[in-house]
Design a protein around this motif. Structure first.
Motif, PDB file in Angstrom:
ATOM      1  N   ASN A   1      -6.810  11.728 -10.795  1.00  0.00           N
ATOM      2  CA  ASN A   1      -5.733  10.741 -11.013  1.00  0.00           C
ATOM      3  C   ASN A   1      -6.349   9.511 -11.662  1.00  0.00           C
ATOM      4  OD1 ASN A   1      -5.104  12.522  -8.654  1.00  0.00           O
ATOM      5  ND2 ASN A   1      -3.101  11.607  -9.033  1.00  0.00           N
TER       6      ASN A   1
ATOM      7  N   TRP B   1      -7.826  -0.450 -14.372  1.00  0.00           N
ATOM      8  CA  TRP B   1      -8.371  -1.429 -13.433  1.00  0.00           C
ATOM      9  C   TRP B   1      -8.585  -2.795 -14.069  1.00  0.00           C
ATOM     10  CZ3 TRP B   1      -8.396  -0.478  -8.384  1.00  0.00           C
ATOM     11  CH2 TRP B   1      -8.259   0.859  -7.990  1.00  0.00           C
TER      12      TRP B   1
ATOM     13  N   ASN C   1      -3.819  -1.813 -11.550  1.00  0.00           N
ATOM     14  CA  ASN C   1      -4.591  -1.942 -10.303  1.00  0.00           C
ATOM     15  C   ASN C   1      -5.628  -3.061 -10.394  1.00  0.00           C
ATOM     16  OD1 ASN C   1      -3.448   0.808 -10.204  1.00  0.00           O
ATOM     17  ND2 ASN C   1      -4.681   0.984  -8.340  1.00  0.00           N
TER      18      ASN C   1
ATOM     19  N   GLU D   1      -8.310  -0.909   2.577  1.00  0.00           N
ATOM     20  CA  GLU D   1      -7.539   0.336   2.689  1.00  0.00           C
ATOM     21  C   GLU D   1      -7.330   0.893   1.287  1.00  0.00           C
ATOM     22  OE1 GLU D   1      -3.615  -0.560   4.251  1.00  0.00           O
ATOM     23  OE2 GLU D   1      -3.205  -2.010   2.654  1.00  0.00           O
ATOM     24  N   LYS D   2      -7.546   0.054   0.250  1.00  0.00           N
ATOM     25  CA  LYS D   2      -7.386   0.489  -1.135  1.00  0.00           C
ATOM     26  C   LYS D   2      -8.703   1.110  -1.587  1.00  0.00           C
ATOM     27  CE  LYS D   2      -3.264  -1.665  -1.535  1.00  0.00           C
ATOM     28  NZ  LYS D   2      -3.123  -3.042  -1.234  1.00  0.00           N
ATOM     29  N   ILE D   3      -8.632   1.958  -2.618  1.00  0.00           N
ATOM     30  CA  ILE D   3      -9.783   2.840  -2.877  1.00  0.00           C
ATOM     31  C   ILE D   3     -11.123   2.109  -3.048  1.00  0.00           C
ATOM     32  CG2 ILE D   3      -9.303   3.115  -5.362  1.00  0.00           C
ATOM     33  CD1 ILE D   3     -10.368   6.012  -5.098  1.00  0.00           C
TER      34      ILE D   3
ATOM     35  N   VAL E   1     -11.741  11.446  -1.282  1.00  0.00           N
ATOM     36  CA  VAL E   1     -11.097  11.488  -2.600  1.00  0.00           C
ATOM     37  C   VAL E   1      -9.876  12.401  -2.503  1.00  0.00           C
ATOM     38  CG1 VAL E   1     -11.396  12.245  -4.998  1.00  0.00           C
ATOM     39  CG2 VAL E   1     -13.259  11.072  -3.807  1.00  0.00           C
ATOM     40  N   TYR E   2      -8.713  11.861  -2.863  1.00  0.00           N
ATOM     41  CA  TYR E   2      -7.479  12.646  -2.761  1.00  0.00           C
ATOM     42  C   TYR E   2      -7.405  13.694  -3.879  1.00  0.00           C
ATOM     43  CZ  TYR E   2      -5.586   8.723   0.109  1.00  0.00           C
ATOM     44  OH  TYR E   2      -5.363   7.751   1.046  1.00  0.00           O
TER      45      TYR E   2
ATOM     46  N   ARG F   1      -6.223   5.521 -12.960  1.00  0.00           N
ATOM     47  CA  ARG F   1      -5.667   4.175 -12.801  1.00  0.00           C
ATOM     48  C   ARG F   1      -6.316   3.275 -13.844  1.00  0.00           C
ATOM     49  NH1 ARG F   1      -2.805   6.927 -10.367  1.00  0.00           N
ATOM     50  NH2 ARG F   1      -1.999   6.743  -8.241  1.00  0.00           N
TER      51      ARG F   1
ATOM     52  N   GLU G   1       3.414   0.324 -11.390  1.00  0.00           N
ATOM     53  CA  GLU G   1       3.888   1.558 -10.734  1.00  0.00           C
ATOM     54  C   GLU G   1       5.404   1.733 -10.854  1.00  0.00           C
ATOM     55  OE1 GLU G   1       1.886   2.411  -7.003  1.00  0.00           O
ATOM     56  OE2 GLU G   1       0.177   1.182  -7.590  1.00  0.00           O
TER      57      GLU G   1
ATOM     58  N   ARG H   1      -2.351  12.917  -1.797  1.00  0.00           N
ATOM     59  CA  ARG H   1      -1.234  12.031  -1.419  1.00  0.00           C
ATOM     60  C   ARG H   1       0.076  12.697  -1.849  1.00  0.00           C
ATOM     61  NH1 ARG H   1      -1.604   6.194  -4.156  1.00  0.00           N
ATOM     62  NH2 ARG H   1      -2.691   5.604  -2.264  1.00  0.00           N
TER      63      ARG H   1
ATOM     64  N   TYR I   1      -1.717   5.973 -14.667  1.00  0.00           N
ATOM     65  CA  TYR I   1      -1.102   4.719 -15.130  1.00  0.00           C
ATOM     66  C   TYR I   1      -1.954   4.179 -16.276  1.00  0.00           C
ATOM     67  CZ  TYR I   1       0.588   4.505 -10.194  1.00  0.00           C
ATOM     68  OH  TYR I   1       1.126   4.768  -8.963  1.00  0.00           O
TER      69      TYR I   1
ATOM     70  N   HIS J   1       0.815  -1.223   0.000  1.00  0.00           N
ATOM     71  CA  HIS J   1       0.000   0.000   0.000  1.00  0.00           C
ATOM     72  C   HIS J   1       0.851   1.278   0.000  1.00  0.00           C
ATOM     73  CE1 HIS J   1      -3.571   2.296   0.202  1.00  0.00           C
ATOM     74  NE2 HIS J   1      -3.424   2.690   1.449  1.00  0.00           N
ATOM     75  N   VAL J   2       0.672   2.074  -1.052  1.00  0.00           N
ATOM     76  CA  VAL J   2       1.485   3.281  -1.259  1.00  0.00           C
ATOM     77  C   VAL J   2       1.436   4.221  -0.045  1.00  0.00           C
ATOM     78  CG1 VAL J   2       1.742   5.362  -2.684  1.00  0.00           C
ATOM     79  CG2 VAL J   2       1.181   3.171  -3.772  1.00  0.00           C
ATOM     80  N   ASP J   3       0.231   4.452   0.502  1.00  0.00           N
ATOM     81  CA  ASP J   3       0.120   5.402   1.624  1.00  0.00           C
ATOM     82  C   ASP J   3       0.947   4.949   2.826  1.00  0.00           C
ATOM     83  OD1 ASP J   3      -1.580   7.169   0.292  1.00  0.00           O
ATOM     84  OD2 ASP J   3      -3.346   6.007   0.810  1.00  0.00           O
TER      85      ASP J   3
ATOM     86  N   LEU K   1     -12.362   0.337   0.187  1.00  0.00           N
ATOM     87  CA  LEU K   1     -12.529   1.350   1.244  1.00  0.00           C
ATOM     88  C   LEU K   1     -13.818   2.127   1.014  1.00  0.00           C
ATOM     89  CD1 LEU K   1     -11.180   2.851   3.722  1.00  0.00           C
ATOM     90  CD2 LEU K   1     -10.463   4.561   2.042  1.00  0.00           C
TER      91      LEU K   1
HETATM   92  P1  TYD Z   1      -4.910   2.806  -4.125  1.00  0.00           P
HETATM   93  O1  TYD Z   1      -6.140   1.958  -4.102  1.00  0.00           O
HETATM   94  O2  TYD Z   1      -4.207   3.104  -2.853  1.00  0.00           O
HETATM   95  O3  TYD Z   1      -3.930   2.148  -5.208  1.00  0.00           O
HETATM   96  P2  TYD Z   1      -2.553   2.753  -5.885  1.00  0.00           P
HETATM   97  O4  TYD Z   1      -2.118   3.933  -5.130  1.00  0.00           O
HETATM   98  O5  TYD Z   1      -1.614   1.610  -5.746  1.00  0.00           O
HETATM   99  O6  TYD Z   1      -2.929   3.051  -7.299  1.00  0.00           O
HETATM  100  O7  TYD Z   1      -5.292   4.191  -4.786  1.00  0.00           O
HETATM  101  C1  TYD Z   1      -5.882   4.255  -6.068  1.00  0.00           C
HETATM  102  C2  TYD Z   1      -6.139   5.707  -6.395  1.00  0.00           C
HETATM  103  O8  TYD Z   1      -7.136   6.205  -5.501  1.00  0.00           O
HETATM  104  C3  TYD Z   1      -4.928   6.589  -6.191  1.00  0.00           C
HETATM  105  O9  TYD Z   1      -4.927   7.597  -7.195  1.00  0.00           O
HETATM  106  C4  TYD Z   1      -5.162   7.228  -4.822  1.00  0.00           C
HETATM  107  C5  TYD Z   1      -6.668   7.325  -4.749  1.00  0.00           C
HETATM  108  N1  TYD Z   1      -7.250   7.208  -3.394  1.00  0.00           N
HETATM  109  C6  TYD Z   1      -8.165   8.180  -2.940  1.00  0.00           C
HETATM  110  O10 TYD Z   1      -8.496   9.138  -3.657  1.00  0.00           O
HETATM  111  N2  TYD Z   1      -8.684   8.040  -1.686  1.00  0.00           N
HETATM  112  C7  TYD Z   1      -8.336   7.001  -0.868  1.00  0.00           C
HETATM  113  O11 TYD Z   1      -8.826   6.941   0.286  1.00  0.00           O
HETATM  114  C8  TYD Z   1      -7.419   6.011  -1.346  1.00  0.00           C
HETATM  115  C9  TYD Z   1      -7.014   4.857  -0.487  1.00  0.00           C
HETATM  116  C10 TYD Z   1      -6.904   6.148  -2.625  1.00  0.00           C
END
Ligand code: TYD
Ligand code: NAD
Length: 334
Positions: free
Chosen positions: A211, A215, A178, A187-189, A205-206, A213, A125, A272, A279, A84-86, A192
């Motif tokens: 961003n 899938w 992903n 814990e992954k988006i 949402v970060y 990904r 990644e 983040r 990606y 997990h990146v975070d 979660l």
């Molecule tokens: P994540 O599921 O942690 O996978 P990765 O970082 O390995 O790609 O995150 C996927 C995307 O979702 C990434 O751009 C970060 C974002 N994200 C959020 O916006 N909110 C969150 O709570 C999390 C965990 C991820």
């Protein structure tokens, strides 16, 4: 065939073990997993009494244990990792230890026990990130990891390749986008957000939510690994993708819609650190050479995933509250 699967109590590893025992019921699997916070034997409950399956609690950095287990198998499939990146931004030490030293320890054991077949599970990644109009990553894209997680995975990929060139170890690597699906740690988006909404909580949402990904439904990943193990060319890398690039905000809204909730549940939060923008994977090589392509569309896979989390509330509730650690102690004495 006898396989040593590492990290088989995690998300993709447990899906792979289910897949493999279903498809090749005569094969034997030894699952070596340290049961970190991400490892959960609940994921494997329905195979634990299968005589062709054995669980060993242990660390891939444990040289003696790894050596003993490798002696007795034909193939090693390495899923074990800190993933997990975070978490890698908060503290990278375990990432360097497991992902780099752990992979090295497995490679040494494979080399010292008759050059055993080794497949390494890696991530897209390692290639860094893309701008909106850049071409997708492929097997020739230079490595440019930007998070401690992706840097540790890149290091492990380099070691795997080095053992091929230096010692002739029969290796393959897959770099996948992903994954999502059942048993994914919340814990992954995707898991979660599904579980937060089920608990009546908001979804964080970060940044600007833009961003991107790519899938892939986890079952499709398992199929790709299977093909690489059966037909992959030794020493080669295969990029695996879902042909399904989506900005996070689109996924968030889709989950909200599937769960019948309101977009008021979206909460934009601080971005983040070093957040990779986009990606994307060009999977023509595995498609043309091995005939693989994803079978499950994002719409179908996401629906299945939402259903799975709805039907398996106790699985994720135990994880979110930490009760499952207690459950292990009671159930397995460890
Ligand atoms: P994540 O599921 O942690 O996978 P990765 O970082 O390995 O790609 O995150 C996927 C995307 O979702 C990434 O751009 C970060 C974002 N994200 C959020 O916006 N909110 C969150 O709570 C999390 C965990 C991820
Ligand atoms: P996960 O975090 O769900 O599971 C990792 C598993 O490894 C856990 O069961 C954990 O207990 C085990 N583990 C950790 N450290 C260990 C150690 N030192 N010794 C033995 N076991 C240990 O991860 P995941 O999402 O299933 O990912 C599996 C692999 O796939 C990883 O190598 C990851 O880099 C790669 N990958 C993941 C994704 C994704 O979207 N999840 C995408 C591409 C590649």
């Amino acid at each position: 065939m006898k396989l040593l699967v590492t990290g088989g109590a995690g998300f993709i590893g447990s899906n792979f073990i289910h897949y493999w025992l279903r498809k090749y019921p005569k094969d034997k699997i030894v699952n070596l997993d340290a049961l970190t916070y991400a490892g959960n034997l609940e994921n494997l409950k329905d195979v634990e009494s299968n005589p062709n399956y054995k669980f060993v609690k242990g660390d891939i950095c444990d040289k003696d244990l790894v050596n003993e287990l490798v002696k007795d198998v034909d193939v090693i499939v390495n899923f074990a990792a800190e993933s997990h990146v975070d978490r890698s931004i908060l503290d990278a030490e375990n990432f360097v230890r497991t992902n780099v030293l752990g992979t090295y320890t497995l490679l040494e054991a494979a080399k010292n026990n008759g050059n055993k077949r080794f497949h390494h599970i890696s991530t897209d990644e390692v290639f860094g990130h893309l701008g909106p109009n850049d071409p997708a990553f492929n097997e020739l894209t230079p490595y440019e990891p930007r998070s401690p997680y992706s840097a540790s995975k890149a290091a492990s990929d380099h070691l795997v390749r080095a053992y091929f060139h230096t010692f002739g170890l029969p290796v393959t690597i897959s770099n996948c986008s992903n994954n999502y699906g059942p048993f994914m740690f919340p814990e992954k988006i995707i898991p979660l957000f599904i579980t937060n909404l089920m608990e009546g909580k908001k979804v964080p949402v970060y940044g600007d939510g833009m961003n991107v990904r790519d899938w892939l439904f986890v079952e499709d990943h398992c199929q790709a690994i299977d093909l690489i193990l059966q037909k992959g060319k030794i020493g080669e890398t295969y990029c695996i993708g879902g042909n399904s690039e989506k900005p996070n905000i689109e996924i968030t809204k889709k989950i909200i819609e599937l769960m019948g909730k309101s977009e008021d549940m979206i909460e934009y939060v601080k971005d983040r650190l070093g957040h990779d923008r986009r990606y994307a994977i060009d999977f023509s090589k595995i498609k043309n050479e091995l005939g693989w392509e994803p079978q499950v569309s994002f719409e179908e896979g996401l629906k299945k995933t939402v259903e799975w989390y709805k039907n398996n509330e106790s699985w994720w509730k135990n994880i979110k509250t930490g009760d499952y650690k207690e459950y292990y102690k009671k159930q397995y004495g460890k």
